[in-house]
Design a protein around this motif. Structure first.
Motif, short mmCIF file in Angstrom:
data_model
loop_
_atom_site.label_atom_id
_atom_site.label_comp_id
_atom_site.label_asym_id
_atom_site.label_seq_id
_atom_site.Cartn_x
_atom_site.Cartn_y
_atom_site.Cartn_z
N VAL A 14 -9.30 -33.74 59.70
CA VAL A 14 -9.07 -35.15 60.27
C VAL A 14 -7.58 -35.13 60.68
CG1 VAL A 14 -10.72 -35.61 58.59
CG2 VAL A 14 -8.54 -35.79 57.87
N GLU A 15 -6.78 -34.42 60.44
CA GLU A 15 -5.41 -34.90 60.73
C GLU A 15 -5.12 -35.26 62.20
OE1 GLU A 15 -1.71 -35.53 59.95
OE2 GLU A 15 -2.52 -34.32 58.62
N GLY A 16 -4.58 -36.53 62.38
CA GLY A 16 -4.28 -37.10 63.56
C GLY A 16 -5.61 -37.78 63.94
N ASP A 17 -6.83 -38.00 63.36
CA ASP A 17 -7.84 -38.79 64.02
C ASP A 17 -7.77 -39.91 62.80
OD1 ASP A 17 -10.30 -39.94 64.27
OD2 ASP A 17 -11.44 -37.85 64.97
N GLN A 18 -6.99 -40.97 62.99
CA GLN A 18 -7.19 -42.13 62.20
C GLN A 18 -8.64 -42.84 62.10
OE1 GLN A 18 -4.38 -42.89 60.13
NE2 GLN A 18 -5.75 -43.81 59.07
N ALA A 19 -9.50 -42.92 62.73
CA ALA A 19 -10.62 -43.51 62.82
C ALA A 19 -11.45 -42.82 61.82
CB ALA A 19 -11.31 -43.61 64.15
N LEU A 20 -11.42 -41.39 61.94
CA LEU A 20 -12.18 -40.44 61.05
C LEU A 20 -11.68 -40.46 59.46
CD1 LEU A 20 -14.62 -38.59 61.04
CD2 LEU A 20 -13.29 -36.77 61.80
N ILE A 21 -10.41 -40.47 59.48
CA ILE A 21 -9.70 -40.59 58.22
C ILE A 21 -10.21 -41.85 57.48
CG2 ILE A 21 -7.55 -41.19 57.05
CD1 ILE A 21 -6.18 -39.24 59.16
N ASP A 22 -10.08 -43.14 58.18
CA ASP A 22 -10.75 -44.32 57.55
C ASP A 22 -12.28 -44.33 57.30
OD1 ASP A 22 -8.17 -45.31 58.25
OD2 ASP A 22 -8.71 -46.51 59.98
N GLU A 23 -12.97 -43.68 58.12
CA GLU A 23 -14.41 -43.65 57.70
C GLU A 23 -14.39 -42.87 56.82
OE1 GLU A 23 -18.68 -42.09 59.30
OE2 GLU A 23 -17.02 -41.71 60.70
N LEU A 24 -13.85 -41.71 56.41
CA LEU A 24 -14.26 -40.91 55.20
C LEU A 24 -13.59 -41.49 53.88
CD1 LEU A 24 -13.50 -37.47 56.87
CD2 LEU A 24 -15.56 -38.20 55.92
N THR A 25 -12.40 -42.03 54.19
CA THR A 25 -11.97 -42.82 53.07
C THR A 25 -12.97 -44.08 52.60
OG1 THR A 25 -9.61 -42.69 53.85
CG2 THR A 25 -10.05 -44.32 52.50
N ALA A 26 -13.37 -44.82 53.37
CA ALA A 26 -14.57 -45.69 53.08
C ALA A 26 -15.63 -45.20 52.50
CB ALA A 26 -15.10 -46.59 54.22
N LEU A 27 -16.05 -43.97 52.82
CA LEU A 27 -17.32 -43.22 52.55
C LEU A 27 -17.41 -42.77 50.92
CD1 LEU A 27 -18.33 -41.04 55.35
CD2 LEU A 27 -19.77 -43.00 54.41
N GLY A 28 -15.85 -42.58 50.65
CA GLY A 28 -15.52 -42.08 49.30
C GLY A 28 -15.90 -43.18 48.55
N GLU A 29 -15.92 -44.41 48.68
CA GLU A 29 -16.12 -45.47 48.05
C GLU A 29 -17.68 -45.82 47.39
OE1 GLU A 29 -13.73 -47.79 46.42
OE2 GLU A 29 -12.72 -46.28 47.51
N ILE A 30 -18.42 -44.66 47.98
CA ILE A 30 -20.02 -44.63 47.73
C ILE A 30 -20.10 -43.55 46.65
CG2 ILE A 30 -22.39 -44.28 48.75
CD1 ILE A 30 -21.02 -44.95 51.57
N ASP A 31 -20.69 -44.10 45.38
CA ASP A 31 -20.77 -43.24 44.31
C ASP A 31 -21.55 -42.41 44.34
OD1 ASP A 31 -18.93 -44.60 42.92
OD2 ASP A 31 -20.44 -46.06 42.09
N ASP A 32 -23.00 -42.62 44.92
CA ASP A 32 -24.01 -41.34 45.35
C ASP A 32 -23.69 -40.54 46.19
OD1 ASP A 32 -26.69 -40.16 44.82
OD2 ASP A 32 -27.00 -41.30 46.59
N PRO A 33 -23.54 -39.32 45.98
CA PRO A 33 -23.27 -38.26 47.19
C PRO A 33 -24.29 -38.16 48.30
CG PRO A 33 -22.82 -37.07 44.89
CD PRO A 33 -23.58 -38.49 44.74
N ALA A 34 -25.81 -38.29 47.81
CA ALA A 34 -26.50 -38.30 49.18
C ALA A 34 -26.32 -39.48 50.02
CB ALA A 34 -27.97 -38.05 48.52
N ALA A 35 -26.18 -40.68 49.41
CA ALA A 35 -26.06 -41.84 50.23
C ALA A 35 -25.06 -41.74 50.82
CB ALA A 35 -25.98 -43.01 49.05
N ARG A 36 -23.71 -41.28 50.50
CA ARG A 36 -22.56 -40.98 51.05
C ARG A 36 -22.64 -40.34 52.19
NH1 ARG A 36 -19.13 -38.06 47.38
NH2 ARG A 36 -19.69 -39.69 45.99
#
Length: 93
Positions: A54-76
């Motif tokens: 993800v280095e250099g892809d801020q949109a992807l970094i932001d998305e994955l950061t937000a997804l990390g807030e989802i507790d359930d791995p399958a839902a994430r």
């Protein structure tokens, strides 16, 4: 489009996560990855791969950061875009 209650909560949670966290770097994402996967009792070795992908892809970094807030791995995973799923698939075992 009619949203289900759980889909609406998921979207709101993801948006709140991005707002609260702000803009993260790839390194911060990798650190959060280790923390999240360790909490899930999962292998954390793919987090370095994630940082590289993800280095250099801020949109992807932001998305994955937000997804990390989802507790359930399958839902994430289900909530992820195709690009995010590609990175997750490449970096997980």
């Amino acid at each position: 489009m009619k949203w289900t209650t759980s889909a609406a909560r998921l979207a709101a949670g993801a948006a709140a996560g991005v707002f609260l966290i702000g803009t993260a770097s790839a390194g911060e994402l990798a650190d959060a990855c280790v923390e999240r996967l360790a909490a899930d009792g999962r292998d954390t070795s793919g987090c370095a791969c994630l940082e590289e992908k993800v280095e250099g892809d801020q949109a992807l970094i932001d998305e994955l950061t937000a997804l990390g807030e989802i507790d359930d791995p399958a839902a994430r995973y289900e909530a992820a875009s195709a690009a995010a799923k590609t990175v997750m698939d490449a970096c997980t075992r």
